[in-house]
Enzyme design. Structure first.
Site, PDB file in Angstrom:
ATOM      1  CB  SER A 133      -1.018  -0.029   1.209  1.00 32.08           C
ATOM      2  OG  SER A 133      -1.563   1.250   1.280  1.00 32.08           O
ATOM      3  CE  LYS A 187      -2.776  -2.624  -0.484  1.00 31.27           C
ATOM      4  NZ  LYS A 187      -3.639  -2.240  -1.872  1.00 31.27           N
ATOM      5  CG  HIS A 190      -4.592  -0.827   3.921  1.00 29.18           C
ATOM      6  ND1 HIS A 190      -5.089  -0.165   2.921  1.00 29.18           N
ATOM      7  CD2 HIS A 190      -3.982   0.120   4.684  1.00 29.18           C
ATOM      8  CE1 HIS A 190      -4.222   0.874   2.578  1.00 29.18           C
ATOM      9  NE2 HIS A 190      -3.611   0.988   3.832  1.00 29.18           N
ATOM     10  CG  ASN A 191      -6.920  -1.623  -0.475  1.00 38.64           C
ATOM     11  OD1 ASN A 191      -5.991  -1.359  -0.038  1.00 38.64           O
ATOM     12  ND2 ASN A 191      -6.876  -1.683  -1.808  1.00 38.64           N
ATOM     13  CD  GLU A 194      -7.388   3.583   0.134  1.00 39.30           C
ATOM     14  OE1 GLU A 194      -6.598   2.875   0.398  1.00 39.30           O
ATOM     15  OE2 GLU A 194      -7.545   3.762  -0.670  1.00 39.30           O
TER      16      GLU A 194
HETATM   17  N1  LIG Z   1      -2.050   1.696  -8.735  1.00 37.72           N
HETATM   18  C1  LIG Z   1      -1.778   1.567  -7.461  1.00 37.72           C
HETATM   19  O1  LIG Z   1      -1.863   2.765  -6.894  1.00 37.72           O
HETATM   20  C2  LIG Z   1      -1.708   0.497  -6.695  1.00 37.72           C
HETATM   21  C3  LIG Z   1      -1.649   0.482  -5.553  1.00 37.72           C
HETATM   22  C4  LIG Z   1      -1.675  -0.762  -4.567  1.00 37.72           C
HETATM   23  C5  LIG Z   1      -1.763  -2.076  -5.436  1.00 37.72           C
HETATM   24  N2  LIG Z   1      -1.938  -1.762  -6.834  1.00 37.72           N
HETATM   25  C6  LIG Z   1      -2.025  -3.246  -7.606  1.00 37.72           C
HETATM   26  O2  LIG Z   1      -0.700  -3.369  -8.155  1.00 37.72           O
HETATM   27  C7  LIG Z   1      -0.907  -4.125  -9.154  1.00 37.72           C
HETATM   28  C8  LIG Z   1      -0.128  -3.380 -10.377  1.00 37.72           C
HETATM   29  O3  LIG Z   1      -0.958  -2.027 -10.620  1.00 37.72           O
HETATM   30  P1  LIG Z   1      -0.609  -1.227 -11.643  1.00 37.72           P
HETATM   31  O4  LIG Z   1      -1.436   0.146 -11.410  1.00 37.72           O
HETATM   32  O5  LIG Z   1       1.105  -0.681 -11.744  1.00 37.72           O
HETATM   33  O6  LIG Z   1      -0.519  -1.860 -13.165  1.00 37.72           O
HETATM   34  P2  LIG Z   1      -2.031  -2.391 -13.680  1.00 37.72           P
HETATM   35  O7  LIG Z   1      -2.604  -1.206 -14.476  1.00 37.72           O
HETATM   36  O8  LIG Z   1      -2.902  -2.946 -12.727  1.00 37.72           O
HETATM   37  O9  LIG Z   1      -1.592  -3.336 -14.603  1.00 37.72           O
HETATM   38  C9  LIG Z   1      -0.733  -3.146 -15.859  1.00 37.72           C
HETATM   39  C10 LIG Z   1       0.568  -4.096 -15.959  1.00 37.72           C
HETATM   40  O10 LIG Z   1      -0.066  -5.461 -16.066  1.00 37.72           O
HETATM   41  C11 LIG Z   1       0.473  -6.284 -16.996  1.00 37.72           C
HETATM   42  N3  LIG Z   1      -0.425  -7.102 -17.704  1.00 37.72           N
HETATM   43  C12 LIG Z   1      -1.854  -6.891 -17.913  1.00 37.72           C
HETATM   44  N4  LIG Z   1      -2.201  -8.196 -18.366  1.00 37.72           N
HETATM   45  C13 LIG Z   1      -1.314  -9.271 -18.436  1.00 37.72           C
HETATM   46  C14 LIG Z   1      -1.179 -10.417 -18.950  1.00 37.72           C
HETATM   47  N5  LIG Z   1      -2.078 -10.808 -19.284  1.00 37.72           N
HETATM   48  N6  LIG Z   1       0.092 -10.800 -18.862  1.00 37.72           N
HETATM   49  C15 LIG Z   1       1.015 -10.110 -18.381  1.00 37.72           C
HETATM   50  N7  LIG Z   1       1.161  -8.875 -17.924  1.00 37.72           N
HETATM   51  C16 LIG Z   1      -0.094  -8.147 -17.999  1.00 37.72           C
HETATM   52  C17 LIG Z   1       0.802  -4.706 -18.315  1.00 37.72           C
HETATM   53  O11 LIG Z   1       1.683  -5.416 -19.151  1.00 37.72           O
HETATM   54  P3  LIG Z   1       1.759  -4.632 -20.571  1.00 37.72           P
HETATM   55  O12 LIG Z   1       2.562  -3.189 -20.193  1.00 37.72           O
HETATM   56  O13 LIG Z   1       2.381  -5.351 -21.399  1.00 37.72           O
HETATM   57  O14 LIG Z   1       0.292  -4.186 -20.927  1.00 37.72           O
HETATM   58  C18 LIG Z   1       1.328  -3.823 -17.204  1.00 37.72           C
HETATM   59  O15 LIG Z   1       2.639  -3.991 -16.637  1.00 37.72           O
HETATM   60  C19 LIG Z   1      -2.443  -4.275  -9.500  1.00 37.72           C
HETATM   61  O16 LIG Z   1      -2.851  -5.455  -8.806  1.00 37.72           O
HETATM   62  C20 LIG Z   1      -3.117  -3.294  -8.528  1.00 37.72           C
HETATM   63  O17 LIG Z   1      -4.269  -3.480  -8.362  1.00 37.72           O
HETATM   64  C21 LIG Z   1      -2.049  -0.773  -7.192  1.00 37.72           C
END
Ligand SMILES: NC(=O)c1ccc[n+]([C@@H]2O[C@H](COP(=O)([O-])OP(=O)(O)OC[C@H]3O[C@@H](n4cnc5c(N)ncnc54)[C@H](OP(=O)(O)O)[C@@H]3O)[C@@H](O)[C@H]2O)c1
Length: 481
Positions: A133, A187, A190-191, A194
């Site tokens: 987080s 987590k 936590h969300n 939030e």
């Molecule tokens: N954003 C936040 O603030 C936040 C905070 C805490 C946790 N999270 C969690 O962290 C994780 C990542 O979040 P994010 O916001 O960085 O990214 P995201 O938008 O959730 O995902 C994009 C990423 O996933 C890859 N991807 C999507 N489909 C795929 C597949 N079928 N095979 C392989 N790779 C694939 C994409 O690759 P390509 O580039 O090839 O499309 C890209 O690297 C998620 O679970 C999210 O819920 C996010």
């Protein structure tokens, strides 16, 4: 493209905002790291922008990525939650050896994590589900980390994870939560908390706007003041900043031109659903999810705004009412946290996780979105009473809510009289009043259930289960002998 820097101690696949920033955070600690992304162009962009921040090995294929890692391999998967995680695991599995560790650091559902743990184990792989987080900035500068999984696997990554986590009073905001889905569960809650925290803040803002008649900049000043007291937290701090922001186009407050339709990614809903499954009353978080749902019915609300009758808020109030709102916000927040922690306790018992709730409060003090002073009090409460049923029963919180309750009741009554919806404030107060009742009205519920469905009831004066022959001779029979 691959620029080998020797064996990498860990790898990150998935270089969107979270994965990229986690990888940079790890690399900045001097840890050699391999990076990979499904679309290789993203890896290239990453290396061009940040390649000088540490010892990166950029891999175009998963084969190269795996080959760049020392064994046992430690692989952080930071891709879109859901089927993509399963896809990446399936692709990785044939490339890995016994004992290698796959770490899903995204927002996966804890049941998926339990399933993946078992599936990976059948291939000799160790799987960890870790909650991270703090959003984009936290991932880079120090998140709160909630690792779940096998203790031996955790031991292999503990040093790296604790080194990249936020630190409060010398303690890293990272502790092994428990086996399989425990980290993702915590987590998720936590969300959920939030969601409740944000909903309560939004209700306070609504009251200050419509009942007290204050402008966004004036409310920003109030939140800034509140941030130096019991309410001190990241969310209160950024509320003051968001409310103070001037819109470049209109010249007025930015918040006044933002559409009143809240988005959500599902973790609040998951929390509420799990609370319903566990039978834990989780009114604050659940009302927050419903409020987002209501906010999204924009067209319906627009039509209803002229069709449905109700009072018009006064638009003026004295300073004492503003302080009442502060106290109501604090008391409601105590309830929301009490409910969230009660849910973690219930899940811990149901799943056999043995969660240390004081440790959860400790790792939420920094790095994450709900970081707050107040969590020190929650940590102290669980250190003193590890088997605590409800935070409201700890003298510090019992007194805090007792002191705030008159103001809380005035706020709920005034808002209701003036037609301002405060679902989280009001339901928290209802929970509080329900929780402190030795005898509630469920006796009648049982009577009704027995009448229409012969569901039986228990009596206060004698043991056993009973049924009254309502539609027959009206006599009572004992049903458990
Ligand atoms: N954003 C936040 O603030 C936040 C905070 C805490 C946790 N999270 C969690 O962290 C994780 C990542 O979040 P994010 O916001 O960085 O990214 P995201 O938008 O959730 O995902 C994009 C990423 O996933 C890859 N991807 C999507 N489909 C795929 C597949 N079928 N095979 C392989 N790779 C694939 C994409 O690759 P390509 O580039 O090839 O499309 C890209 O690297 C998620 O679970 C999210 O819920 C996010």
């Amino acid at each position: 493209m691959t620029q080998s820097t020797g064996a990498s101690r860990i790898g990150v696949t998935g270089l969107a905002v979270m994965g990229a920033n986690l990888a940079r955070n790890i690399a900045r600690r001097g840890v050699p790291i391999a990076v990979h992304n499904r679309t290789a162009a993203r890896t290239k962009e990453f290396i061009e922008a940040h390649g000088d921040e540490g010892a990166f090995t950029a891999a175009e294929s998963l084969e190269d990525f795996v080959a760049a890692l020392e064994t046992p391999r430690r692989i952080i998967v930071m891709v879109k939650a859901g089927p993509p995680v399963d896809g990446v695991i399936s692709e990785l599995t044939p490339l890995l050896d016994d004992g290698d560790i796959i770490i899903d650091a995204g927002n996966s559902h804890f049941r998926d994590t339990k399933r993946r743990t078992e599936e990976c184990a059948t291939h000799g792989l160790r799987f960890m589900g870790i909650g991270v987080s703090g959003g984009e900035e936290g991932a880079l500068l120090g998140p709160s980390i909630m690792p779940g999984g096998d203790t031996h696997a955790y031991a292999e990554v503990e040093e790296i994870l604790t080194s990249i986590a936020a630190v409060v009073d010398g303690t890293p905001c990272c502790v092994h939560v428990g086996p399989d889905g425990a980290g993702h569960y915590v987590k998720m809650v936590h969300n959920g908390i939030e969601y409740a925290d944000i909903q309560l803040i939004a209700e306070a803002y609504d009251l200050l706007t419509h009942v007290a008649g204050l402008s966004a900049p004036a409310i920003a000043t109030i939140f800034e003041e509140w941030n130096s007291g019991d309410l001190e937290s990241f969310l209160i701090e950024i509320t003051a900043k968001v409310l103070a922001k001037t819109d470049e186009r209109s010249g007025g407050p930015l918040v006044d031109v933002i559409l009143d339709q809240a988005g959500q990614k599902g973790t609040g809903t998951w929390t509420a659903i799990d609370a319903l499954n566990l039978g834990v009353p989780l009114t604050g978080i659940t009302e927050a999810v419903f409020a987002r749902g209501l906010s999204s019915l924009r067209d319906e609300r627009s039509a209803a705004s002229t069709a449905l009758a109700g009072p018009t808020p006064a638009g003026q109030a004295d300073a004492s009412f503003v302080d009442d709102i502060r106290q109501a916000l604090y008391a409601s927040k105590v309830v929301a946290y009490a409910q969230g922690f009660a849910q973690m306790r219930a899940a811990s018992i149901a799943e056999g996780w043995d969660l240390d709730l004081g440790a959860m409060a400790t790792i939420w003090r920094g790095g994450c979105i709900i970081r707050a002073q107040f969590l020190n009090r929650i940590r102290d409460a669980y250190v003193e009473h590890p088997d605590l049923d409800n935070l409201l029963m700890v003298p510090y919180f019992t007194e805090a809510v007792a002191n705030a309750q008159d103001a809380w009741r005035r706020v709920v009554a005034t808002a209701t009289a003036q037609g301002v919806p405060i679902p989280a404030f009001a339901s928290s107060l209802a929970y509080y009043d329900g929780y402190r009742r030795e005898r509630g009205p469920a006796n009648l519920i049982q009577g009704l259930r027995d009448y229409f469905g012969a569901h039986t009831y228990k009596r206060i004066d004698t043991a056993g289960s009973f049924h009254t022959r309502w539609g027959q001779d009206g006599t009572e029979v004992r049903t458990d002998i």
